[in-house]
Design an enzyme around this catalytic site. Sequence first.
Site, PDB file in Angstrom:
ATOM      1  N   ASP A 287     -30.586  -3.427 -27.199  1.00  0.00           N
ATOM      2  CA  ASP A 287     -30.977  -2.837 -25.923  1.00  0.00           C
ATOM      3  C   ASP A 287     -30.855  -1.313 -25.822  1.00  0.00           C
ATOM      4  OD1 ASP A 287     -30.911  -5.579 -25.573  1.00  0.00           O
ATOM      5  OD2 ASP A 287     -29.642  -5.548 -23.807  1.00  0.00           O
TER       6      ASP A 287
ATOM      7  N   GLU B  63     -18.317 -10.584 -28.908  1.00  0.00           N
ATOM      8  CA  GLU B  63     -19.762 -10.334 -28.959  1.00  0.00           C
ATOM      9  C   GLU B  63     -20.079  -9.292 -30.043  1.00  0.00           C
ATOM     10  OE1 GLU B  63     -21.314  -8.942 -25.223  1.00  0.00           O
ATOM     11  OE2 GLU B  63     -23.399  -9.027 -25.898  1.00  0.00           O
TER      12      GLU B  63
HETATM   13  C1  DGY Z   1     -28.383  -8.156 -21.203  1.00  0.00           C
HETATM   14  O1  DGY Z   1     -28.452  -8.663 -20.084  1.00  0.00           O
HETATM   15  O2  DGY Z   1     -27.605  -7.251 -21.507  1.00  0.00           O
HETATM   16  C2  DGY Z   1     -29.226  -8.673 -22.262  1.00  0.00           C
HETATM   17  O3  DGY Z   1     -29.000  -8.044 -23.470  1.00  0.00           O
HETATM   18  C3  DGY Z   1     -30.680  -8.568 -21.915  1.00  0.00           C
HETATM   19  O4  DGY Z   1     -31.336  -9.381 -22.827  1.00  0.00           O
END
Ligand code: DGY
Length: 428
Positions: free
Chosen positions: A163, A393
């Site tokens: 992201d 994560e």
């Molecule tokens: C989030 O909500 O951070 C996810 O990575 C979007 O896919």
Amino acid sequence: MSADLDKIAIDILQANDLGGYTIPTKGLYPYQWNWDSAFVAQGFATFDVNRGWQEIETLLQGQWDDGMVPHILFRKDDPTYFPGPSVWGTQNRALPSSGHSQPPVAASTVRLLFEKDQSATSVERLRVVFPKLLAWHRWYHTARDFDGRGVIAVMHPWESGRDNLPDWDGPAARVDTSGVGDYVRKDTSFVNADMRPRKTDYDRYLAILQFGRECNWDAEKIARDAPFYVADPGVTFIQLRADRDLLALAHALAETAALPEIEEWIARAEQGIDLLWNPDLGAFTTLDLRSGAHGEGVSSASFLAPYAGITTAKYLEPTLAHFDRIMSKVTYGVPSYDPDHPAFESMRYWRGPVWGILNYMIATGFAEIGETERAERIRKDTVALIEKSGFAEYFDPISGQGAGGNSFSWTSAIWLNWASPSRHQQAA
Ligand code: DGY
């Protein structure tokens, strides 16, 4: 220790299983995510192949008529996540979902599942999913490679799965955020804000989402006019790998009609990836298809070339030199972004932290081309991180601290399928 962690990893997958589909982690991500499910299926398959197949089958239930498989499936509304189903404008689709895709790992997973068990039942399941995977790959090769260059673009940083990669900063800075209005983020109520994308990033994410919703996620309009349209080495390499795996599956099913099309995709990508080669840096980077500018940093996706079957010395030698330099700068590899770059942040999501799924794919590619020492360093670093900080994560490459969500499904899955010493002993 390893056997204990194997058990914990299985427990995490089972606890995050909401009945045929798996959430990435409780709280932060309460829905089914696309590439998460593809890795999760690999984890389940180490102790329950049937459940592995089911994860892929439920993911494909969300497929749109044009072949696109969305990045999030909102099976039931959960107000603890933003942006939820009402924001995307996709109510009339197979299932409420987001409006764009995510890296297409699923065909590679299906090949692994099929190779584990080639019983008649498996062949039947493969026959059902094969045309869906073919349609999804065709969608990527048309919607996101609209001009047939041989590289796959993303229309949203979320589509890349990485992201807030620093390489998106430049292209995303041109996105007009003046119409975004007020909104309340939910992610930072679960996770420290220092580990998440900044507000500037979220404003841009929402402005791009609004564009997609307003054009009803029309592929041509997106390719021509979306405010963000950037070719991504991550998706391009994962797609190329997945195309090779789909080709193997087509052969296994004697689906001869599909072969020329898949072969053509592979040939086009093998040529096209040169567009992603940044000659000044000597690395594969993003390419902004609006401005023509390359990304300026080495990201962990730069090391996915061998995973995609790219072994040309011209690319491989500088890539391995970057890898060795970067790994000498961190205690635990592979950082998601170059620690020598000023944008590197060791704890902030995709701007530096180590991600187990990237480690798995990079090491798999390295092992396949005989780079076993480098592959083993990556695996051992992954083991050390999980032993130190659990199934987080992602992880800080300097301190090894876990970050983001806990009891995370895909970290558990890559442990079971690849990193675990017990798995490794079985394979040896
Ligand atoms: C989030 O909500 O951070 C996810 O990575 C979007 O896919």
